[in-house]
Scaffold this active site. Structure first.
Site, PDB file in Angstrom:
ATOM      1  N   ASP A 170       0.892  -1.121   0.106  1.00 30.15           N
ATOM      2  CA  ASP A 170      -0.358   0.058   0.054  1.00 30.15           C
ATOM      3  C   ASP A 170       0.626   1.408  -0.315  1.00 30.15           C
ATOM      4  OD1 ASP A 170      -1.926  -2.036  -0.312  1.00 30.15           O
ATOM      5  OD2 ASP A 170      -2.207  -1.402   2.495  1.00 30.15           O
ATOM      6  N   LYS A 197      -6.056  -8.130   1.138  1.00 30.09           N
ATOM      7  CA  LYS A 197      -7.200  -7.880   1.438  1.00 30.09           C
ATOM      8  C   LYS A 197      -6.513  -9.168   2.726  1.00 30.09           C
ATOM      9  CE  LYS A 197     -11.292  -5.526  -0.128  1.00 30.09           C
ATOM     10  NZ  LYS A 197     -11.651  -4.793   1.188  1.00 30.09           N
ATOM     11  N   GLY A 198      -6.521 -10.468   1.241  1.00 32.17           N
ATOM     12  CA  GLY A 198      -5.745 -11.968   1.823  1.00 32.17           C
ATOM     13  C   GLY A 198      -4.668 -11.137   2.984  1.00 32.17           C
ATOM     14  N   ASN A 216     -19.480  -5.761   3.845  1.00 32.73           N
ATOM     15  CA  ASN A 216     -19.679  -4.062   4.240  1.00 32.73           C
ATOM     16  C   ASN A 216     -21.139  -4.103   3.540  1.00 32.73           C
ATOM     17  OD1 ASN A 216     -18.909  -3.195   1.832  1.00 32.73           O
ATOM     18  ND2 ASN A 216     -17.159  -2.199   2.308  1.00 32.73           N
ATOM     19  N   GLU A 227     -19.764   2.317  11.445  1.00 32.96           N
ATOM     20  CA  GLU A 227     -19.807   3.490  13.224  1.00 32.96           C
ATOM     21  C   GLU A 227     -21.277   2.767  13.715  1.00 32.96           C
ATOM     22  OE1 GLU A 227     -20.510   6.854  12.053  1.00 32.96           O
ATOM     23  OE2 GLU A 227     -18.169   7.626  12.417  1.00 32.96           O
ATOM     24  N   ALA A 285      -7.927  -0.995   6.312  1.00 36.12           N
ATOM     25  CA  ALA A 285      -8.169  -2.895   6.840  1.00 36.12           C
ATOM     26  C   ALA A 285      -8.993  -2.927   7.918  1.00 36.12           C
ATOM     27  CB  ALA A 285      -6.728  -3.024   7.056  1.00 36.12           C
ATOM     28  N   ALA A 286      -9.874  -1.604   8.125  1.00 33.93           N
ATOM     29  CA  ALA A 286     -10.638  -2.283   9.188  1.00 33.93           C
ATOM     30  C   ALA A 286     -11.497  -3.236   8.775  1.00 33.93           C
ATOM     31  CB  ALA A 286     -11.119  -0.908   9.822  1.00 33.93           C
ATOM     32  N   GLY A 287     -11.618  -3.518   7.571  1.00 31.10           N
ATOM     33  CA  GLY A 287     -12.743  -4.479   7.463  1.00 31.10           C
ATOM     34  C   GLY A 287     -12.263  -5.888   7.154  1.00 31.10           C
ATOM     35  N   ASP A 288     -10.812  -6.263   7.693  1.00 33.54           N
ATOM     36  CA  ASP A 288     -10.410  -7.339   6.994  1.00 33.54           C
ATOM     37  C   ASP A 288     -10.373  -7.280   8.494  1.00 33.54           C
ATOM     38  OD1 ASP A 288      -9.961  -6.740   4.279  1.00 33.54           O
ATOM     39  OD2 ASP A 288      -8.152  -5.869   4.563  1.00 33.54           O
ATOM     40  N   ARG A 296      -4.604   3.790  14.061  1.00 32.08           N
ATOM     41  CA  ARG A 296      -3.272   3.860  13.671  1.00 32.08           C
ATOM     42  C   ARG A 296      -3.307   3.872  12.626  1.00 32.08           C
ATOM     43  NH1 ARG A 296      -2.206  -2.049  17.086  1.00 32.08           N
ATOM     44  NH2 ARG A 296      -2.637  -0.681  19.559  1.00 32.08           N
TER      45      ARG A 296
END
Length: 309
Positions: A13, A40-41, A182, A221, A248-251, A284
């Site tokens: 990234d 993602k992986g 999501n 949220e 990366a929150a979802g990951d 972070r």
């Protein structure tokens, strides 16, 4: 505790911080650019390993300077990397712009991820003692379909995070143990516009009707919504934090949930654990660099107000 296989993307990234996103044709200054191992992986594998699971990554990197860095990042965070293959050409890359609100714009270049074939995966996968296989949509779709079919035939749970979003053929739904999506992905897969837990329940109901056993819709949220074919419905609120970077929150949610689930945690507790992990991640910068450890997640959960439990 069974082993987790994550079969998916490994990216570098390239993250630029801006005060606001540029308009078409506009040139703006960035306050700085950073390089973060992501994909993602790889993110989901790191999140699972950091949260205490035994996790192996199957994917591909390029023969460029990023390749070694990406493999080291996985290994340093406890992910088994012997099935990460080196392909000719460049590693996958995500060009990410993050604004002051912590929102992001992402342009994805598949690189080596686009070369991961069904034969590559078959040569690396051993389905004995595997709790679940985690998949996303950043490797060739034909490879995903082949894995879904072979894992399902072997009696192994298949968990799919269809991101980036795409419609799924009806024949695949009965082969999926768990769909994790999501709002955008849930809308693309179900055809139901998802904005809140109520519309998430409508979308989940449609997906369960197509044959999937479990559906989790993450709502940012607004927390997350879970439903299964046995009629169980669970809504879990998000933990309140000030976001710095939502990458990366979802990951992290998915990896942490998979780790908790493979460790025998009950569904609602696993969802809360995953929500806490995702909340810590958005405080972070970066992708894998922002993913918390099991100890950090447990400490954070202890400090949550009683109403959030």
């Amino acid at each position: 505790m069974g082993k987790l296989y994550v079969i998916g993307s490994i990216n570098m990234d390239v993250v630029s911080s801006v005060s606001q996103f540029p308009l078409p044709g506009e040139t703006i200054h960035s306050s700085g650019t950073s390089f973060f191992p992501g994909g993602k992986g790889a993110n989901q594998a790191v999140a699972a390993a950091m949260a205490g699971a035994e996790c192996a990554m199957i994917g591909a990197v390029g023969q460029d300077p990023f390749g070694d860095t990406l493999v080291s990042s996985l290994e340093d965070r406890g992910v088994e990397v012997k099935s990460v293959l080196a392909k000719e050409g460049t590693s996958g890359m995500a060009i990410i712009t993050v604004n002051e609100e912590g929102e992001n714009h992402i342009v994805l270049s598949a690189g080596a991820n686009g070369q991961l074939t069904e034969a590559d995966v078959q040569a690396e996968v051993r389905f004995e003692d595997v709790y679940a296989v985690l998949l996303q949509n950043e490797i060739p779709w034909e490879t995903n379909v082949a894995v879904i079919q072979s894992a399902s035939a072997a009696g192994v749970r298949v968990w799919l995070n269809p991101a980036p979003a795409r419609a799924l053929p009806p024949s695949l739904f009965p082969l999926l143990d768990t769909l994790i999506l999501n709002e955008t992905e849930a809308a693309a897969v179900s055809g139901v516009k998802v904005e809140d837990p109520m519309t998430a329940e409508l979308a989940a109901g449609k997906l369960l009707g197509l044959g999937t056993e479990n559906v989790i819709v993450t709502l940012g949220e607004q927390g997350c919504f879970y439903a299964n074919r046995r009629g169980e419905r669970i809504t879990v609120p998000a933990c309140r934090v000030k976001p710095v970077d939502t990458t990366a929150a979802g990951d992290t949610f998915i990896g942490a949930y998979a780790a908790a689930s493979s460790g025998g945690m009950a569904t609602e507790a696993a969802l809360r654990f995953a929500a806490a992990a995702a909340a810590l991640t958005v405080t972070r910068p970066g992708a894998q660099a922002s993913i918390p450890s099991k100890q950090e997640i447990e400490l954070f959960l202890e400090k949550q107000p009683a109403s959030a439990h």
